[in-house]
Design an enzyme around this catalytic site. Structure first.
Site, mmCIF file in Angstrom:
data_model
loop_
_atom_site.group_PDB
_atom_site.id
_atom_site.type_symbol
_atom_site.label_atom_id
_atom_site.label_comp_id
_atom_site.label_asym_id
_atom_site.label_seq_id
_atom_site.Cartn_x
_atom_site.Cartn_y
_atom_site.Cartn_z
ATOM 1 N N LYS A 110 7.639 30.594 67.061
ATOM 2 C CA LYS A 110 8.745 29.545 67.564
ATOM 3 C C LYS A 110 8.079 28.630 67.948
ATOM 4 O O LYS A 110 8.225 27.418 67.828
ATOM 5 C CB LYS A 110 9.490 30.354 68.286
ATOM 6 C CG LYS A 110 10.658 31.446 68.032
ATOM 7 C CD LYS A 110 11.861 30.487 67.490
ATOM 8 C CE LYS A 110 12.814 31.520 66.769
ATOM 9 N NZ LYS A 110 13.084 32.720 66.960
ATOM 10 N N LYS A 190 14.774 37.151 48.351
ATOM 11 C CA LYS A 190 15.170 38.472 49.297
ATOM 12 C C LYS A 190 16.577 38.168 49.743
ATOM 13 O O LYS A 190 16.716 37.175 50.068
ATOM 14 C CB LYS A 190 13.970 38.538 50.338
ATOM 15 C CG LYS A 190 14.578 39.324 51.587
ATOM 16 C CD LYS A 190 13.544 39.385 52.427
ATOM 17 C CE LYS A 190 13.738 40.592 53.618
ATOM 18 N NZ LYS A 190 14.361 40.231 54.752
ATOM 19 N N LYS A 193 20.538 36.956 55.326
ATOM 20 C CA LYS A 193 21.740 35.958 55.868
ATOM 21 C C LYS A 193 21.428 34.459 55.995
ATOM 22 O O LYS A 193 22.044 33.643 55.597
ATOM 23 C CB LYS A 193 22.105 36.589 57.236
ATOM 24 C CG LYS A 193 22.987 37.800 57.213
ATOM 25 C CD LYS A 193 23.444 37.788 58.698
ATOM 26 C CE LYS A 193 22.565 38.379 59.740
ATOM 27 N NZ LYS A 193 22.048 39.750 59.115
#
Ligand code: ATP
Ligand code: MG
Length: 330
Positions: A110, A190, A193
């Site tokens: 992050k 892959k 979502k």
């Protein structure tokens, strides 16, 4: 064997989640004393909408129960129903070096991406250590990607024991779950979502049809041989026996097999495969009170296991009155 696994409420499951995680999770309940929790505290690092969190958490319980998780056998509870976890996380945070947390992949990724980070993201591995250590399990089944977090849990447990001179926590061993084949999405990447390429396991028929018909294929004419190392054939294979797979591959190699035919058959197979689960889920959704009862029973059993460990940690750290209520000698 005591087995522990947390699951994140992050939206409607797809068939990649099912074949890559949920099915294995449910199988674990046959292999020992399985404890599952709906990780709603953890979801706070990503989900900021209260109603959404409640809905996702309940939906996740329905999903797992529909997939065969037996709440009489396994313990299923909602993480926030056991706020003792936050107390243990605080206790552990005071013996966790900052450097350890700053080395976590989830945090470093992050930071590298330049997105704002909150203390909860940095502290996430401490809550995860509390999730695990509160049961003193021998073995924790984890995927490859969670190996680092379990190492951190061992380090944190060791730091506490060393600081207070008592072996309160066992250092849990990782049981690395065998790599499960990655389920491809409708675009060939892959299934995820984040890529919007999913086939949701509980989608209504029209949505399912749209997703399956939209699986990418090349423009090989019907009469030509087909490549079977593609998303369509891999997805189809999930719902077929080895013999059926052999037969279809032979037809694909020979030519004359159309993609449309494979898609229609895949659609029927997905629908049929998940039909009993869909029905069970609908039945459970009509009796949400029973689901809450199962979660209440789950946290009661979880607390009975956790309380002695938490008490030992509090006592070792000198929190609360001395055992027996006597004052320490001046
Ligand atoms: P996101 O895009 O938010 O990462 P996701 O669709 O990848 O979501 P996760 O919540 O990351 O789903 O994964 C939940 C579980 O399902 C994990 O154990 C993960 O390994 C497994 N899983 C997810 N996608 C697949 C896939 N395509 N094939 C096999 N397993 C998968
Ligand atoms: Mg993912």
């Amino acid at each position: 064997m005591r087995i522990l696994s947390g699951i994140q409420p992050s939206g409607e499951p797809h068939i990649g989640n099912y074949f890559g995680a949920m099915r294995q999770h449910v199988e674990l309940q046959e292999r020992g004393e399985a404890i599952f929790f709906l990780a709603d505290y953890h979801s706070m690092t990503t989900i900021r909408d209260a109603a959404e969190r409640r809905r996702f958490t309940l939906e996740l319980a329905l999903d797992y129960l529909a997939c065969g998780l037996d709440p009489k056998r396994a313990i299923l509870y909602r993480q926030s129903d056991l706020p003792e976890l936050c107390e243990l996380a605080w206790i552990l945070s005071t013996v966790t070096p900052m450097g350890l947390l700053e080395r976590a992949h989830s945090y470093k990724d992050k930071i590298a991406a330049g997105v704002p980070v909150y203390h909860g993201l940095l502290a996430y591995p401490v809550l995860m250590a509390a999730d695990i250590l509160i049961y003193n399990p021998d073995i924790v089944p984890v995927g490859q990607d969670q190996k680092q977090h379990l190492e951190m849990t061992r380090d944190i447990a060791g730091a506490f024991n060393h600081t207070y001179g008592r072996e309160v926590f066992k250092l849990p061993e990782a049981m690395i779950l065998e790599e499960v084949a990655v389920v491809p999405g409708t675009d060939g990447r892959k299934m995820s979502k984040s890529y919007a390429n999913t086939i949701r396991m509980f989608a209504p028929e029209a949505e399912l049809k749209k997703a399956v018909m939209g699986i990418v294929t090349d423009s090989t004419p019907v009469d030509r041989p087909k490549d079977t190392a593609t998303a369509l054939f891999q997805l189809w294979s999930l719902f077929a026996t080895p013999a059926e797979r052999e037969a279809l591959c032979a037809r694909a190699r020979a030519g004359g097999l159309g993609y449309g035919e494979v898609k229609k058959d895949l659609l029927a197979r997905i629908w049929g495969y998940f039909a009993p689960l869909r029905e069970r889920r609908a039945e459970l959704a009509r009796h949400k009170g029973d689901v809450e009862d199962a979660l209440a029973d789950g946290v009661r059993r979880a607390r009975a296991l956790a309380q002695p460990v938490l008490d030992a940690a509090r006592d070792a750290a000198g929190l609360g009155p001395a055992p027996g209520g006597s004052l320490p000698e001046p």
